[in-house]
Design an enzyme around this catalytic site. Structure first.
Site, PDB file in Angstrom:
ATOM      1  N   ILE A  35       0.939  -1.169   0.095  1.00 26.22           N
ATOM      2  CA  ILE A  35       0.017  -0.019  -0.072  1.00 26.22           C
ATOM      3  C   ILE A  35       1.019   1.251  -0.053  1.00 26.22           C
ATOM      4  CG2 ILE A  35      -0.079   0.374   2.534  1.00 26.22           C
ATOM      5  CD1 ILE A  35      -3.228   0.662   2.187  1.00 26.22           C
ATOM      6  N   TYR A 142      -4.829 -10.010  17.786  1.00 25.45           N
ATOM      7  CA  TYR A 142      -3.757 -10.440  16.870  1.00 25.45           C
ATOM      8  C   TYR A 142      -3.656 -11.976  16.631  1.00 25.45           C
ATOM      9  CZ  TYR A 142       1.093 -11.411  14.831  1.00 25.45           C
ATOM     10  OH  TYR A 142       2.261 -11.754  14.054  1.00 25.45           O
TER      11      TYR A 142
END
Ligand code: SER
Length: 321
Positions: A35, A142
């Site tokens: 990105i 996570y």
């Protein structure tokens, strides 16, 4: 693996995995995507690079088709400590990137590697010699993403025949790109502290054992597993792999033997401490050894020599801020 796409290439693992894969498979056969194009300047100079938000499935698919990709390394993830600050975002990004990777792989017959983690375990897992197959009830977002990712990847293999493979990485220690927002980051930062300031403030208390691995072993693990004979794999998502286990005072002592005026103090971060306490002290990685020949080459002493050498060179060249 003939045409490989590394998604999240600008991060700690990707920034070294891309050049490693390019050496083996040829620059033009390894596409880096991220990105953030400014994190990938070197990667873009040496081979194909595409700007990609992995949550945008149409663009992701376009890249897979353009380069006739057959293998995807999906490295997109917010790490554990950042995840605890932004749990909804961590789920959105970590699971969104994985779901897009799996769906695009299913439609385009790609293999998929997605790293899992020691973070997939939790406080009710056996924390010493943690078995390959055991209780997995992580208490971080996570870890919840990692366990879900393991199950989803196995589901895509069993239901659709997608060639999904994965390892549960420990803390990865490296000197090219800093990790960000992880619980094991201290084991990287301590080397920069030693070289730059001869001092380090450690966020985890003495006695906090965690599995660790030097980056060259992590890169080998990725390639060895993806090249392994599928008929030998009883497991897929995901294999315990480790190279060493230590606690902060041990890595401090290893550095001090080489830099005698290095000092360290503790300023414990309660969030990181709670996360680390819920993770294994050391994992049993015998299944990876048996099923695809996993065998790490680096230990605390050899890694410490190499980290101090590499970071010392960066400092001499004026590359450290
Ligand atoms: N290095 C990761 C973290 O600390 C664990 O996989 O979040």
């Amino acid at each position: 693996m003939k045409n490989i796409l590394v998604v999240g290439a600008g991060g700690q693992i990707g920034s070294e995995l891309v050049p490693y894969l390019r050496k083996i498979y040829g620059n033009e056969h390894v596409v880096a995507a991220d990105i953030n194009s400014s994190a990938c300047i070197h990667l873009a100079e040496e081979g194909p690079f595409e700007e990609l938000d992995a949550l945008k499935a149409d663009r992701y698919l376009e890249i897979v088709k353009k380069y006739r990709i057959d293998t995807i390394f999906n490295l997109v993830a917010l790490l554990s400590a950042t995840g605890e600050k932004k749990p909804q975002l961590a789920w959105h990004v970590n699971m969104g990137a994985l779901m897009n990777s799996l769906e695009i792989a299913r439609e385009n017959s790609c293999a998929v590697f997605t790293p899992s983690s020691i973070g997939a375990f939790g406080p009710t897992s056996p924390l010493d010699n943690t078995p390959q197959d055991t209780v997995m009830r992580p208490t971080t977002i996570y870890g919840i993403c990692k366990v879900t990712g393991e199950l989803l990847s196995d589901y895509y293999f069993l239901k659709y025949g997608v060639d999904t493979r994965s390892v549960r990485f420990p803390g990865i220690i490296s000197n090219v790109t800093l990790p960000g927002g992880g619980t094991t980051d201290y084991a990287v930062e301590i080397f920069y502290g030693a070289v730059q300031h001869k001092h380090y403030v450690c966020p985890l208390p003495e006695g906090t054992y965690l599995d660790m691995m030097y980056m060259p072993d992590a890169l080998d693990a990725c390639v060895q597993l993806m090249e392994a004979d599928p008929s030998k794999l009883k497991h897929r998502n995901s294999f315990n792999v480790t190279a060493m286990s230590f606690e902060p005072s041990q890595v401090y002592s290893a550095i001090r033997r080489r830099i005698p005026d290095f000092t360290m103090e503790y300023s414990v971060d309660p969030v990181k401490k709670a996360i680390a306490d819920s993770w294994p002290n050391y994992m049993d990685d015998s299944c990876a050894r048996q099923e695809w020949g996993w065998s790490p080459k680096w230990n605390l002493e050899t890694m410490t020599d190499d980290m101090l050498r590499a970071i010392g060179e960066k400092m001499k060249k004026g590359l450290l801020g």
